[in-house]
Design an enzyme around this catalytic site. Structure first.
Site, short mmCIF file in Angstrom:
data_model
loop_
_atom_site.label_atom_id
_atom_site.label_comp_id
_atom_site.label_asym_id
_atom_site.label_seq_id
_atom_site.Cartn_x
_atom_site.Cartn_y
_atom_site.Cartn_z
N ASP A 81 35.70 -5.92 -20.14
CA ASP A 81 36.28 -5.97 -18.24
C ASP A 81 36.13 -4.65 -18.39
O ASP A 81 35.66 -3.85 -18.89
CB ASP A 81 37.90 -6.42 -18.50
N ASN A 150 51.76 -8.08 -22.29
CA ASN A 150 52.43 -9.42 -22.25
C ASN A 150 50.86 -10.53 -22.39
O ASN A 150 51.36 -11.74 -21.89
CB ASN A 150 51.82 -9.65 -20.31
N HIS A 152 48.06 -10.73 -22.76
CA HIS A 152 46.25 -10.88 -21.89
C HIS A 152 45.42 -10.54 -23.31
O HIS A 152 46.34 -9.91 -23.87
CB HIS A 152 46.93 -9.95 -20.75
N GLU A 157 45.51 -12.15 -17.79
CA GLU A 157 46.26 -12.33 -17.87
C GLU A 157 47.25 -13.74 -17.46
O GLU A 157 46.18 -14.31 -17.95
CB GLU A 157 46.97 -11.08 -16.24
C1 F6R Z 1 40.76 -3.74 -23.08
C2 F6R Z 1 40.82 -4.72 -22.73
C3 F6R Z 1 42.40 -4.98 -23.11
C4 F6R Z 1 43.60 -3.77 -24.28
C5 F6R Z 1 44.90 -4.61 -24.19
C6 F6R Z 1 45.68 -3.93 -25.63
O1 F6R Z 1 39.72 -3.63 -22.95
O2 F6R Z 1 40.65 -5.73 -22.44
O3 F6R Z 1 42.73 -6.32 -22.98
O4 F6R Z 1 42.66 -4.80 -25.60
O5 F6R Z 1 45.45 -3.97 -23.01
O6 F6R Z 1 45.63 -2.56 -24.70
P1 F6R Z 1 45.92 -1.36 -26.23
O7 F6R Z 1 44.76 -1.32 -27.44
O8 F6R Z 1 45.47 0.14 -25.48
O9 F6R Z 1 47.39 -1.49 -26.41
#
Ligand code: F6R
Length: 258
Positions: A81, A150, A152, A157
């Site tokens: 992303d 959450n 995702h 989301e």
């Molecule tokens: C990152 C992404 C997100 C993260 C998720 C966890 O490219 O797409 O889905 O993997 O938000 O983030 P952290 O590892 O910072 O807890």
């Protein structure tokens, strides 16, 4: 490290590697990536997650590359992303993040770095282009995923469907709050992103789901053992037909493993 056959919600079991030490967590995952690259007879397409969780993995890959243990010359690297609207080279753009933590240090050829452009005028067109880029290399061989508080995965989301592909999304308030730590201020966090969809993730031949810290324990249990629902987008991983591996620390896996 302990290896488990973890029972997930659909009655299947998946391999789960559970760690006490973040360095070992990184080493294990980096070795899976190295082995995939070394064993491939053609180019390998890998989609990389940003965020805090995979950092130990990228540190180990940089060390391995410096020691001559892994080459990225035949890797096509993708991003899960990218935020919309950050200027080129912005510290928190995911392209900058991945260059800084991995790609600048492992000899990835520039033409093999593929990312959604979050600065274009037409994110719908850009999403189509990015999806075609993935298709053009024959799909993803491996996707590395973190999980949001959450539920995702990438920036799919709650409310996301399993049949959605690369697209423009609005970030959930909880996601913007979680990522404010990287921007210093909630107002600076972009409101939109381009993300690969759940359908693109499920089409990846291999998935590694990474989670660390007690803050992920509850959502990880709901994702892997709870009902399959758009309310918890990571729950769609239970339907992945290929190879899904969980790599987690003991704190994140506390509700899954006794
Ligand atoms: C990152 C992404 C997100 C993260 C998720 C966890 O490219 O797409 O889905 O993997 O938000 O983030 P952290 O590892 O910072 O807890």
């Amino acid at each position: 490290m302990t290896m488990h056959h973890l029972q997930i919600g659909n009655g299947q079991t998946i391999p789960a590697a559970i760690f006490d030490d973040p360095r070992e967590f990184g080493q294990f995952t980096a070795e899976r990536i190295r082995d995939l690259i070394a064993g491939a007879t053609r180019d390998v397409a890998i989609c990389f997650a940003t965020g805090a969780t995979p950092l130990p993995v990228y540190e180990r890959l940089v060390e391995m590359h410096a020691a001559g243990g892994v080459s990225f010359e035949r890797v096509n690297a993708f991003l899960l992303d990218e935020y919309i609207g950050l200027p080129e080279g912005h510290e928190q753009s995911f392209a900058t993040f991945m260059r800084r933590h991995l790609f600048d240090h492992v000899g990835l050829p520039a033409a093999r770095f593929h990312a959604p452009n979050g600065r274009g005028y037409n994110p719908v067109e850009e999403s189509r282009r990015y999806r075609e880029t993935i298709d053009a290399v024959g799909g993803l061989d491996l996707t590395l995923l973190g999980i949001g508080p959450n539920g995702h995965i990438a920036f799919n989301e709650p409310g996301s469907r399993a049949d959605e592909h690369v697209r423009l999304v609005a970030l959930a308030p909880k996601t913007r709050e979680a990522n404010a730590r990287f921007f210093g201020d909630l107002d600076q966090v972009p409101k939109h992103a381009i993300t690969i969809g759940i359908a693109d993730i499920l089409a990846s031949r291999r998935l590694i789901l990474m989670a660390t810290g007690a803050g992920k324990a509850e959502i990880l249990e709901r994702a892997l053992r709870g009902p399959i629902t758009p309310d918890v987008p990571a729950s769609f991983l239970q339907t992945h037909p290929g190879e899904l591996t969980l790599v987690a620390d003991r704190a994140a896996a506390a509700r899954l493993i006794a």
